[in-house]
Design a protein around this motif. Structure first.
Motif: not given
Length: 75
Positions: A26, A30-31
């Motif tokens: 995750t 997200e990054q």
């Protein structure tokens, strides 16, 4: 972290809670991570099968390269 500074690689430390494989995937998504680097404890095949492997999970669930670093020499 020391090696990242020597080679001037960008990195980010993220603190999160939950199933570690899922958290890493995750956070990487997200990054917008270009690569995920993980350390491996070097468990044998049987122990890894019974206990599960975060490296195996992340490798199967990430769409970016995953670099698994084996344990260093204990000397």
């Amino acid at each position: 972290k020391k090696g990242f500074f020597i080679f001037q690689l960008p990195f980010k430390t993220i603190y999160a809670y939950g199933p570690i494989g899922h958290v890493i995937c995750t956070a990487g998504k997200e990054q917008n991570a270009e690569c995920v680097i993980l350390g491996s404890r070097g468990l044998g095949a049987i122990r890894r099968t019974i206990l599960g492997s975060v490296c195996d999970y992340v490798t199967q669930h990430m769409s970016v390269p995953v670099l698994m670093v084996p344990p260093g020499d204990s000397r």
